[in-house]
Scaffold this motif. Structure first.
Motif, short mmCIF file in Angstrom:
data_model
loop_
_atom_site.label_atom_id
_atom_site.label_comp_id
_atom_site.label_asym_id
_atom_site.label_seq_id
_atom_site.Cartn_x
_atom_site.Cartn_y
_atom_site.Cartn_z
N UNK A 255 0.83 -1.21 0.00
CA UNK A 255 0.00 0.00 0.00
C UNK A 255 0.86 1.26 0.00
N UNK A 256 1.99 1.22 0.70
CA UNK A 256 2.89 2.37 0.69
C UNK A 256 3.47 2.56 -0.71
N UNK A 257 3.76 1.47 -1.40
CA UNK A 257 4.24 1.58 -2.77
C UNK A 257 3.18 2.19 -3.67
N UNK A 258 1.91 1.82 -3.44
CA UNK A 258 0.79 2.41 -4.19
C UNK A 258 0.69 3.90 -3.91
N UNK A 259 0.83 4.28 -2.62
CA UNK A 259 0.78 5.69 -2.24
C UNK A 259 1.91 6.48 -2.88
N UNK A 260 3.06 5.84 -3.05
CA UNK A 260 4.21 6.51 -3.67
C UNK A 260 3.89 6.93 -5.10
N UNK A 261 3.18 6.06 -5.84
CA UNK A 261 2.79 6.41 -7.22
C UNK A 261 1.82 7.58 -7.25
N UNK A 262 1.10 7.78 -6.16
CA UNK A 262 0.19 8.93 -6.06
C UNK A 262 0.90 10.17 -5.50
N UNK A 263 2.21 10.06 -5.23
CA UNK A 263 2.96 11.17 -4.66
C UNK A 263 2.83 11.29 -3.16
N UNK A 264 2.51 10.17 -2.49
CA UNK A 264 2.33 10.16 -1.04
C UNK A 264 1.36 11.26 -0.59
N UNK A 265 0.11 11.24 -1.03
CA UNK A 265 -0.84 12.31 -0.66
C UNK A 265 -1.11 12.33 0.84
N UNK A 266 -1.37 13.51 1.34
CA UNK A 266 -1.54 13.71 2.77
C UNK A 266 -2.75 12.95 3.32
N UNK A 267 -3.85 12.91 2.56
CA UNK A 267 -5.05 12.23 3.08
C UNK A 267 -4.80 10.74 3.28
N UNK A 268 -4.00 10.12 2.41
CA UNK A 268 -3.67 8.71 2.61
C UNK A 268 -2.68 8.55 3.77
N UNK A 269 -1.75 9.48 3.89
CA UNK A 269 -0.79 9.39 5.00
C UNK A 269 -1.50 9.50 6.35
N UNK A 270 -2.53 10.35 6.40
CA UNK A 270 -3.29 10.48 7.65
C UNK A 270 -4.09 9.22 7.95
N UNK A 271 -4.60 8.56 6.91
CA UNK A 271 -5.48 7.41 7.11
C UNK A 271 -4.79 6.07 7.03
N UNK A 272 -3.49 6.06 6.66
CA UNK A 272 -2.75 4.81 6.55
C UNK A 272 -1.56 4.86 7.50
N UNK A 273 -1.71 4.33 8.69
CA UNK A 273 -0.61 4.32 9.66
C UNK A 273 -0.64 3.02 10.45
N UNK A 274 0.51 2.66 10.99
CA UNK A 274 0.62 1.42 11.72
C UNK A 274 1.00 0.27 10.81
N UNK A 275 0.79 -0.97 11.31
CA UNK A 275 1.23 -2.14 10.58
C UNK A 275 0.09 -3.11 10.27
N UNK A 276 -1.16 -2.65 10.44
CA UNK A 276 -2.31 -3.50 10.13
C UNK A 276 -3.22 -2.75 9.17
#
Length: 452
Positions: free
Chosen positions: A325-346
């Motif tokens: 999922x982090x690799x997917x977010x990278x292709x989107x330029x690591x958008x802030x809304x995903x960074x806020x909603x995607x944290x931790x290891x689960x």
């Protein structure tokens, strides 16, 4: 010129020098009258060259005034800028008020240090004609709002410029390259009201110290990648976003402080590998991925993880689904809304847009998230996926062919983006929605269709 003219010339030069030195005496007497010096040294002699903290050259021209750390009150006379042989002018750590006078005539001035006083304004032509100036420090003065003047470009000998906490507003001018200011190595603009982004010219500068902390600056810090002379970098407490760029070229970097911003993405390995790094502060950002493992000699902020990294142990990799999922977010330029909603290891623990069944990701629904960038081939690593909904965003590029290998995929919705190229051939069980992509391939353009 004949020998008979030499005595006349010498006499003329004598009177000219006498006149200019006499002007210095008049200006220095005005300075004495405008300041409260009762607790300071003896300035009673008619000859200012004999005053404490004042130095003159052999022609009785004043070259240095260094009234510092004495709690002196008063103002500076407007004619101070006529002391044309001044090299050093220092009044720091006093209580001098009023405006900073016009100093544009001081072509020999090398040091101007007025920090920690009560000055309320600067002249519009500050730095004009000051082509010998090397050090300027105006920190901690209650100036009315002012902008960094264009005349800084005239100070081609400038090495250090410090305007900390002195009401500077506007954006950072785009003239800090080595072509314009070839000697500038230290720029400190902390605790002002600067806004906007980092100028492109920073990437072509020779800056070693850059302090921009406690402002309202925003945008990317990508220009940092080109600032290979940097030793200290501090942008704490701003609104910078995006990811930390590759820092492998900054081999002399010792201090890296990006605390209290909105940075996303991974900590680049180039940061942890820097050989001279001693202090790192990453607290209160939206950084993702594994907690970085720095060398033991590096002082890392003790609370910088703040539950956002996937593991609490530095250097431990993330769960494979999280890593994807982090690799997917990278292709989107690591958008802030995903960074806020995607944290931790689960990733199945209430992550934004993620649906799971028995700890396997079955659906990714990110419609209307203002995503930019492209669709990552890494989607194909999530083999339990049944739904991918990326509709109503601003995605570009093409649909990766790797997505056709997903064995359980039923719906791929990329409608209302800017996708281009041909649509890959999916199995007959997959519904591919491409409506609203003007540059999509001609086959089944803008339709809801089953691919054979």
């Amino acid at each position: 010129m004949t020998r008979s003219h030499l005595p006349l010339l010498c006499l003329l030069l004598f009177f000219l020098n006498f006149a200019t030195s006499h002007d210095d005496v008049t200006i220095m007497q005005a300075l004495r009258s405008s300041l409260t010096l009762t607790s300071y040294g003896n300035w009673s002699d008619p000859d200012p060259c004999k005053w404490e903290a004042v130095q003159c050259d052999g022609s009785k021209r004043v070259t240095m005034i260094q009234l510092k750390q004495k709690g002196i009150q008063g103002t500076l006379p407007p004619d101070l800028g006529k002391l044309s042989e001044l090299i050093v002018l220092e009044f720091f750590s006093n209580k001098i008020s009023g405006p900073v006078p016009d100093l544009s005539g001081l072509t020999h001035l090398q040091t101007l240090n007025l920090h920690d006083n009560l000055f309320n304004s600067t002249p519009d032509n500050l730095f004009s004609g000051m082509n010998s100036i090397q050090e300027v420090c105006l920190d901690n003065n209650p100036f009315s709002s002012w902008k960094i003047p264009e005349t800084v470009k005239e100070a081609t000998s400038l090495k250090s410029l410090s305007l900390v906490n002195c009401s500077v507003t506007g954006s950072i001018p785009d003239f800090f390259s080595s072509e314009t200011l070839p000697n500038l190595v230290s720029l400190k603009l902390s605790r002002n009201n600067l806004h906007g982004g980092l100028p492109e010219s920073f990437g072509r500068s020779s800056l070693q110290q850059l302090y921009l902390d406690w402002q309202i600056l925003n945008g990317s810090i990508s220009v940092l990648q080109s600032m290979t002379s940097l030793v200290e970098f501090n942008v704490r407490a701003n609104f910078f976003s995006g990811f930390i760029p590759d820092l492998s070229g900054l081999q002399n970097l010792t201090l890296f402080n990006v605390r209290d911003n909105k940075l996303t993405g991974l900590i680049p390995p180039s940061l942890t590998a820097l050989p001279n790094l001693t202090v790192v502060n990453l607290t209160n950002n939206y950084i993702q991925g594994p907690m970085p493992l720095f060398q033991k000699s590096v002082e890392v902020d003790a609370i910088f993880a703040a539950g956002r990294f996937c593991q609490e142990t530095p250097g431990t990799p993330c769960d494979p689904q999280v890593q994807t999922l982090i690799s997917i977010a990278e292709s989107f330029g690591f958008p802030l809304n995903l960074a806020k909603g995607w944290k931790g290891n689960d990733s199945c623990d209430t992550w934004l847009g993620i649906n799971c069944y028995e700890s396997h990701i079955t659906g990714i629904s990110l419609w209307g998230q203002e995503l930019k960038g492209s669709i990552s081939p890494s989607f194909a690593n999530l083999t339990s996926l049944e739904l991918i909904d990326l509709s109503n965003n601003n995605l570009t590029g093409s649909i990766p062919t790797e997505l056709t290998t997903l064995p359980k995929l039923r719906i791929l919705d990329v409608s209302n983006n800017n996708i281009n190229g041909d649509v890959p051939k999916f199995s007959g069980n997959v519904i591919v929605v491409t409506t609203g992509n003007a540059n999509i391939g001609t086959k089944n353009k803008g339709t809801l269709a089953k691919k054979e």
